[in-house]
Structures are given as structure tokens and as C-alpha cells.
Design a protein around this motif. Structure first.
Motif, short mmCIF file in Angstrom:
data_model
loop_
_atom_site.label_atom_id
_atom_site.label_comp_id
_atom_site.label_asym_id
_atom_site.label_seq_id
_atom_site.Cartn_x
_atom_site.Cartn_y
_atom_site.Cartn_z
N ARG A 371 43.09 43.92 19.62
CA ARG A 371 43.29 45.24 20.23
C ARG A 371 44.58 45.23 21.03
N ALA A 372 45.18 46.41 21.11
CA ALA A 372 46.42 46.54 21.87
C ALA A 372 46.12 46.49 23.36
N THR A 373 47.08 46.00 24.11
CA THR A 373 46.96 46.02 25.57
C THR A 373 47.15 47.45 26.09
N ALA A 374 46.86 47.64 27.35
CA ALA A 374 46.98 48.98 27.94
C ALA A 374 48.40 49.50 27.80
N TRP A 375 48.53 50.68 27.18
CA TRP A 375 49.85 51.26 26.92
C TRP A 375 50.25 52.15 28.07
N ARG A 376 51.50 52.04 28.46
CA ARG A 376 52.04 52.86 29.54
C ARG A 376 53.24 53.64 29.03
N ARG A 377 53.27 54.89 29.37
CA ARG A 377 54.39 55.73 28.94
C ARG A 377 55.58 55.50 29.86
N ALA A 378 56.73 55.31 29.25
CA ALA A 378 57.96 55.13 30.03
C ALA A 378 58.35 56.45 30.68
N ALA A 379 58.89 56.36 31.87
CA ALA A 379 59.20 57.57 32.63
C ALA A 379 60.31 58.39 31.98
N ASP A 380 61.23 57.75 31.28
CA ASP A 380 62.35 58.47 30.69
C ASP A 380 62.10 58.94 29.27
N HIS A 381 60.87 58.79 28.77
CA HIS A 381 60.55 59.18 27.40
C HIS A 381 60.09 60.63 27.36
N SER A 382 60.58 61.38 26.39
CA SER A 382 60.08 62.74 26.16
C SER A 382 58.70 62.65 25.52
N PRO A 383 57.95 63.76 25.50
CA PRO A 383 56.61 63.71 24.88
C PRO A 383 56.62 63.23 23.43
N ILE A 384 57.60 63.69 22.64
CA ILE A 384 57.64 63.28 21.24
C ILE A 384 57.99 61.80 21.13
N ARG A 385 58.96 61.38 21.92
CA ARG A 385 59.34 59.97 21.88
C ARG A 385 58.21 59.08 22.40
N ALA A 386 57.51 59.54 23.40
CA ALA A 386 56.39 58.76 23.92
C ALA A 386 55.27 58.66 22.89
N PHE A 387 55.03 59.73 22.14
CA PHE A 387 54.00 59.71 21.10
C PHE A 387 54.36 58.73 19.99
N LEU A 388 55.61 58.75 19.57
CA LEU A 388 56.06 57.82 18.54
C LEU A 388 55.97 56.37 19.02
N HIS A 389 56.30 56.15 20.28
CA HIS A 389 56.20 54.80 20.81
C HIS A 389 54.75 54.34 20.90
N TRP A 390 53.86 55.27 21.21
CA TRP A 390 52.43 54.93 21.24
C TRP A 390 51.94 54.57 19.84
N LEU A 391 52.36 55.33 18.82
CA LEU A 391 51.96 55.01 17.45
C LEU A 391 52.47 53.63 17.04
N ASP A 392 53.64 53.25 17.53
CA ASP A 392 54.25 51.99 17.13
C ASP A 392 53.67 50.80 17.88
N ALA A 393 53.51 50.92 19.20
CA ALA A 393 53.13 49.76 20.02
C ALA A 393 51.79 49.91 20.71
N GLY A 394 51.26 51.11 20.83
CA GLY A 394 50.03 51.29 21.60
C GLY A 394 48.77 51.38 20.79
N THR A 395 48.87 51.35 19.45
CA THR A 395 47.68 51.45 18.61
C THR A 395 47.19 50.07 18.20
N SER A 396 45.94 50.02 17.75
CA SER A 396 45.31 48.74 17.42
C SER A 396 44.87 48.63 15.97
N TRP A 397 45.07 49.69 15.16
CA TRP A 397 44.50 49.69 13.82
C TRP A 397 45.07 48.57 12.94
N TRP A 398 46.33 48.20 13.14
CA TRP A 398 46.93 47.16 12.31
C TRP A 398 46.74 45.77 12.90
N ARG A 399 46.46 45.67 14.19
CA ARG A 399 46.31 44.35 14.82
C ARG A 399 45.06 43.64 14.32
#
Length: 644
Positions: A371-399
Motif C-alpha cells: 500500500r502507498a504511504t500517506a499522500w500529501r498534496r504539495a502547496a504549489d500544485h494546482s488541483p489538476i496537477r495534484a490529482f495527476l500526482h496522486w494517480l502517479d504516486a499516491g495510489t496503491s493498485w499497482w503496488r
């Protein structure tokens, strides 16, 4: 799903045997003759192939099955000559390779002979005599192709030592011009019968996917086929420490290096029998890692830090540089983020003492953070960029699937490969006798998968390898930080496998079965990625493509093998969770199944990226970064305080 058997076309009434002969003698010339099966091509290929009989016969049988689908596919006969027969012309008596255009010219000549001999206007005696017959025409074409290839290969005439300037270029033009009519004719005939071509092509694809799925299932279940294969490690009765270990720890910008070195030094093996060779870089990027390593080396006399200059570093280069500093009986490789089991070295020492004929000992490596560790949104990320970063690093389906891959690979598949005497070694927790390593010449610094390359060379040299796996002896690691990092990692692996394939050391393997397995093993990552993309397409075509009932069944077979693989993976996943004390719930199992197609798409992306980088000649090392997410996962046996 529609099939030819469901159509309303009336069937012809069967005739008695004598009537069939009479009808054949007075055949209506307006009715096209049905092309025969290519069994004679298979026989000719077997006779001419010599050392490649199995490959040639198999190719001929496949083409025979395709021609059997429909008589209008007779244009595949020259394809049979192109695939089946001339493979034996790959190398001449002195290892000279014949250009592919020359082979194609021979095949074209054989096709012309076949078309002429099989023409209805050609008779044996006179205008009213019997025809030559399709089988005889096939044999004539095959003999023509074989004879041309034998002449070019120098088996019937001596090679000319001198060469005329420009002659090679003229020969290539002649061969190309001879082959053009064949290519044009095949293209026209394929367009005329595009439906049959599609059926034939998808039959081959389905059989290929079935082969990949079946091999993955059967070999992945090797260790669970018998109880003694599951319980193959005896942790009792370890012998007294006698072998001296040299552990190479390659590190490059590794923030978790201090914890790894501290954990190794805290093991139960005598410190005077263990030396650590830590490879770092003498540049600004590795400054902090080098400082941690030198600090630990100052407190422990058995730790040596080697820091070559230069910014272009890679793991195989570090391993080869460190080999010159190793003095132990056994040389081991430990990744900078690894957590070694406490009794690992004692067990390897026992194996080395009890099995003096074994040169390499491969231990288990297990990814832990399903499972992925607790994901934190970066302060300088826009909502779309934050969502894409969550899909890349904050999800657990592939781990979870990544962890399961490691469990099946080290628990079962590598043990099967060791039994088959062809094993691509793992890059971590592998221990090699120093004499064996010197005999093999060390690691290939130009190969991206130096572990696989070393295993192939060891297999070709006949060096036995022992593989063991037990939860109390496995080395714990973490999954890549993100899905993008996973694709980058798999790109490097696939490129390395292709490097080993093109390098050709596997050709020195003693048996034909081992060589076939080597080719299959080194190309399997690409086939698995391709099968993952083609399986959904196969399901769609199965529902909408009109085909005979038998082919419909063939189209469904890969899906059935995939379903069986999914069920076996579920059992392995639960066993993995219980063995390491992981709190995995039902949703983790459901996610493992639902996200399997997406995982295959990710592997397909890695395969495409690896192919593109190879074609462009970009073979530089791409590092996989680590954060130490596996340090607090599981039963907590190895939790130690970091040294920095």
C-alpha cells in the motif's frame, strides 16, 4: 458470435469413394482447386534443416494449419518457403552470415518455380497428360530455394576470396529486384482475401497469447506443485561460520544507506568474517551518501568506502570496480535500500559448506509496501496537477501486484529456472564464490541487467546455482516511489534483457532446450506486455468476428488461461500476506484483480519505451530512487534505528 456453421448455405452430399475418384478425374475447370496441406514442405524443411529440424517443422505445421482454413490462402505457400526452409542458411560452414536479401532472392526463385510447376497448363507428357500436382510443385519450389541457398552459403562451391568494388551493392540491387514481384503478389492476394488473412493472423496471436499465459501459469506454480518444494528450507542445524563474506553495497544518492549498513553490521555472523565494500561516487550528487558511508567506516574496521571519480556511474560499473577490492570466499550483492535477514549469512555459509559443487547461491527478495504511504498534496500544485500526482504516486493498485510478482518470482519461478539449468540471477541477495566470479570475468559494465547477464554466462559455463526462499531469510525492499518510476525501472530491465539476447552468450548453453528457454525467457517481458494489450482486443474480436467454431474456441483459450492465473495469484497473495504478517483485506484482493489490465498497460508502455530507447541508442543507466517505505512494513523483525 457468428460462425460459418450457422449459415444457411446448403451442404454438398457426400459421395462414395469410387465416385469421388471419378469426380476428381473429371473436375470442373471453373471450380478453383483447393490447396493441399504443407506436410511435404515440413518434410523438406526437416530434411534440409540439419540442426534446426524442430524449428523448421513447427513453422511448416503452423503454415499448414493456416492454409487448411481456406483454399484461397494458397498464396501462403511462398511464405512457407520464406519461413521454413531458408532458416538453415543463417550461417555458412565458417560462420559467415548470408544477407537477408540473398535469402529472400532464393525464396523468390523457389516461389517462381512453384507457381510455374503448379500451373494448370503444365503437363507431364503432352497437352492431354496429367498435371504435375500441387505437392510436386511444392517440392520443386523447395528444392530450388534450398539449392540457391546452398550455393550462396558456399556448401556446394568454394567461396571467392577476392571481391570486386561495387559488386556487393549491385548484388543487393539484383536480389531486391528479384524479390519485388513476390512482395507485390503477396500483398495483392492478401488484400483480396483480407477476412481470411485476419482470421489467420488472429489465430496466431491467440495461440501466442495462450502459450505466454500457459507458461506463466505453469512455471509460476512450480513450487506449489509438491509439498516438499514449499518447505525446502531447514533453518535448524546451521554449521559453524567458516566462509568469509565480501558484501558489495552500491549506492548513489541513497538517503537510507546508513540504516542498511547498520542493519547488516548488527547481524549474527562474526564481524571478522564480513567485509562491506561500499561504492559511492566522488561528486556533489553523492556528497551526503558518501559522508554517511565514511562515518560508519570510521567506526567499523570491516567497512571500506570506495569513491571513484566521474559522474557517469551505474550499478554494474560499481560492482565491477568493487570486485577488485573483495577478498572474501563469497562475494555478495546487497542493494543500498535492502534490509537483510539476521540469519541469512549463516544459512548461506551452511549451504556453501554442504554443497561444494554449487557456485552461486540466490536468496529471496521481497517487496513489502503493498500500500502507498500517506499522500500529501504539495502547496504549489494546482488541483489538476495534484490529482495527476496522486494517480502517479499516491495510489496503491499497482503496488500490490508488484509485491506479488516478486513473491511468485523468487518463491517459485527462479527455482524452476535453476532446475532447468538456465537462470537469470537476481540483482540482490546473490552470493557467488570468488573463484567462480573470477572465472566468469566479473560483471559486464555495459549491460543494464548485469545480474541476468552473469546468470546466463554462469549457466552456459555449467555452474550450478542454488535458489532458496523463506520469509525469515528474505531481503526486504520497497516498490518504486511512483508508477512512472516503475515504468522507468521496467524499461531498464527490458532493455537489459534485449542486450543479453543480442549479446548471444546463451548460444553457448549445452542443450537445445536450454537455448530455446533462453530466447523465450529474454523475450518474455515483451510478449507479456503485448499479451496484456491484445487480450481485450481478442475478446472484442471473438464477439464480432465471423469465424468457424473451432477458431472461436481458439480465440477464447487465452482468456481461460488468464482466469486460471488470476485465481492462482489470489492464493499466492493470501499466502504472501500471512507469511509476512501484513494486514491485507478483501478490497486488496479485489483491487488486485480489477487493476490487472491496467498493470499490463503500464508494462506495455515500458516495452514501447524500451524499444524506442534501444532504436535510438540510449542505453544510459536510469536510477530508481528509494525512500525507505519498507522499513516499517510487516512483522517488524528488522526495524532498527537509522544511523543518520
Amino acid at each position: 458470435m457468428t460462425s460459418d456453421s450457422d449459415s444457411e448455405v446448403p451442404r454438398a452430399r457426400a459421395l462414395p469413394r469410387g465416385a469421388r475418384r471419378h469426380a476428381h478425374a473429371h473436375r470442373d475447370p471453373r471450380v478453383p482447386r483447393r490447396s493441399p496441406r504443407l506436410w511435404m514442405v515440413a518434410a523438406a524443411g526437416w530434411w534440409a534443416a540439419g540442426w534446426g529440424a524442430a524449428l523448421h517443422t513447427t513453422s511448416a505445421l503452423v503454415l499448414s494449419a493456416l492454409v487448411g482454413l481456406d483454399g484461397s490462402m494458397s498464396y501462403l505457400l511462398p511464405g512457407a518457403l520464406a519461413v521454413v526452409l531458408p532458416r538453415m542458411f543463417g550461417r555458412g560452414g565458417r560462420g559467415r552470415r548470408i544477407p537477408w536479401l540473398a535469402r529472400l532472392a532464393c525464396e523468390s526463385g523457389g516461389w517462381y518455380v512453384y507457381m510455374f510447376a503448379g500451373s494448370p497448363d503444365i503437363r507431364l507428357v503432352s497437352y492431354g497428360g496429367p498435371r504435375l500436382g500441387q505437392p510436386f510443385a511444392v517440392v520443386l519450389g523447395a528444392v530450388a530455394a534450398v539449392t540457391g541457398g546452398l550455393v550462396l552459403s558456399g556448401r556446394l562451391r568454394a567461396r571467392t576470396r577476392g571481391s570486386i568494388p561495387g559488386a556487393s551493392r549491385r548484388r543487393r540491387w539484383v536480389w531486391a529486384l528479384v524479390s519485388v514481384p513476390l512482395a507485390v503478389t503477396l500483398g495483392v492476394r492478401a488484400a483480396e482475401h483480407h477476412h481470411v488473412v485476419l482470421l489467420a493472423a488472429w489465430t496466431i496471436v491467440s495461440l501466442l497469447m495462450l502459450l505466454v499465459a500457459s507458461l506463466t501459469l505453469v512455471r509460476g506454480q512450480y513450487s506449489w506443485q509438491r509439498p516438499e518444494r514449499v518447505h525446502h528450507v531447514d533453518l535448524t542445524g546451521n554449521l559453524a561460520p567458516r566462509n568469509r563474506f565480501s558484501l558489495i553495497v552500491p549506492a548513489r544518492d541513497e538517503p537510507v544507506l546508513g540504516r542498511t549498513l547498520t542493519q547488516i553490521l548488527a547481524g549474527d555472523y562474526p564481524g571478522d568474517l564480513v567485509e562491506l565494500v561500499v561504492m559511492v561516487s566522488y561528486d556533489e550528487v553523492d556528497q551526503e551518501t558518501r559522508r554517511v558511508a565514511e562515518e560508519i567506516a570510521g567506526r567499523h574496521s570491516n567497512v571500506r568506502v570506495v569513491a571513484p571519480e566521474g559522474s557517469r556511474r551505474s550499478k554494474p560499473l560499481s560492482l565491477e570496480d568493487a570486485r577488485r577490492h573483495c577478498t572474501g570466499d563469497l562475494v555478495g550483492v546487497v542493494d543500498a535500500e535492502s534490509l537483510l535477514a539476521g540469519g541469512l549469512l549463516r544459512y548461506v555459509n551452511t549451504l556453501a559448506l554442504r554443497h561444494a559443487d554449487v557456485g552461486i547461491f540466490q536468496g529471496g527478495v521481497q517487496l513489502m509496501n503493498a500500500r502507498a504511504t500517506a499522500w500529501r498534496r504539495a502547496a504549489d500544485h494546482s488541483p489538476i496537477r495534484a490529482f495527476l500526482h496522486w494517480l502517479d504516486a499516491g495510489t496503491s493498485w499497482w503496488r500490490a501486484r508488484n509485491c506479488l510478482e516478486y513473491y511468485i518470482w523468487f518463491m517459485s519461478r527462479l527455482r524452476f529456472q535453476a532446475r532447468a539449468r538456465f537462470i537469470p540471477l537476481g540483482g540482490n541477495t546473490v552470493f557467488i564464490r570468488r573463484t567462480v566470479l573470477e572465472r566468469l570475468g566479473g560483471w559486464d559494465v555495459s549491460c543494464l541487467t548485469e545480474d541476468c547477464d552473469l546468470g546466463v554466462r554462469a549457466s552456459a559455463a555449467g555452474i550450478p546455482t542454488a535458489v532458496f526462499y523463506h520469509p525469515d531469510l528474505t531481503t526486504r525492499e520497497e516498490t518504486p516511489e511512483s508508477l512512472t518510476k516503475l515504468i522507468i525501472q521496467r524499461t531498464r530491465w527490458m532493455m537489459g534483457f534485449m542486450q543479453v539476447l543480442f549479446k548471444g552468450d546463451w548460444r553457448a548453453l549445452p542443450g537445445a532446450r536450454q537455448r530455446i528457454m533462453a530466447v523465450e525467457m529474454l523475450t518474455m517481458p515483451f510478449f507479456q506486455a503485448l499479451a496484456g494489450v491484445l487480450l481485450p482486443v481478442s475478446l472484442v474480436l471473438t464477439l464480432f468476428l465471423a469465424a468457424p467454431t473451432g477458431l472461436v474456441i481458439v480465440f477464447w483459450l487465452p482468456f481461460g488461461a488468464t482466469v486460471m492465473t488470476v485465481f492462482s495469484e489470489q492464493a499466492a497473495f493470501r499466502e504472501f500476506a500471512e507469511a509476512y504478517g501484513l494486514d491485507l483485506r478483501r478490497w486488496d484482493s479485489v483491487r488486485l484483480v480489477l487493476c490487472a489490465p491496467l498493470y499490463q498497460l503500464a508494462l506495455s508502455a515500458a516495452a514501447v519505451r524500451a524499444t524506442a530507447r534501444l532504436l535510438r541508442g540510449r542505453v544510459e543507466w536510469e536510477k530508481t530512487s528509494h525512500s525507505g517505505a519498507h522499513h516499517s512494513t510487516g512483522s517488524g523483525r528488522f526495524e532498527l534505528e537509522a544511523a543518520s
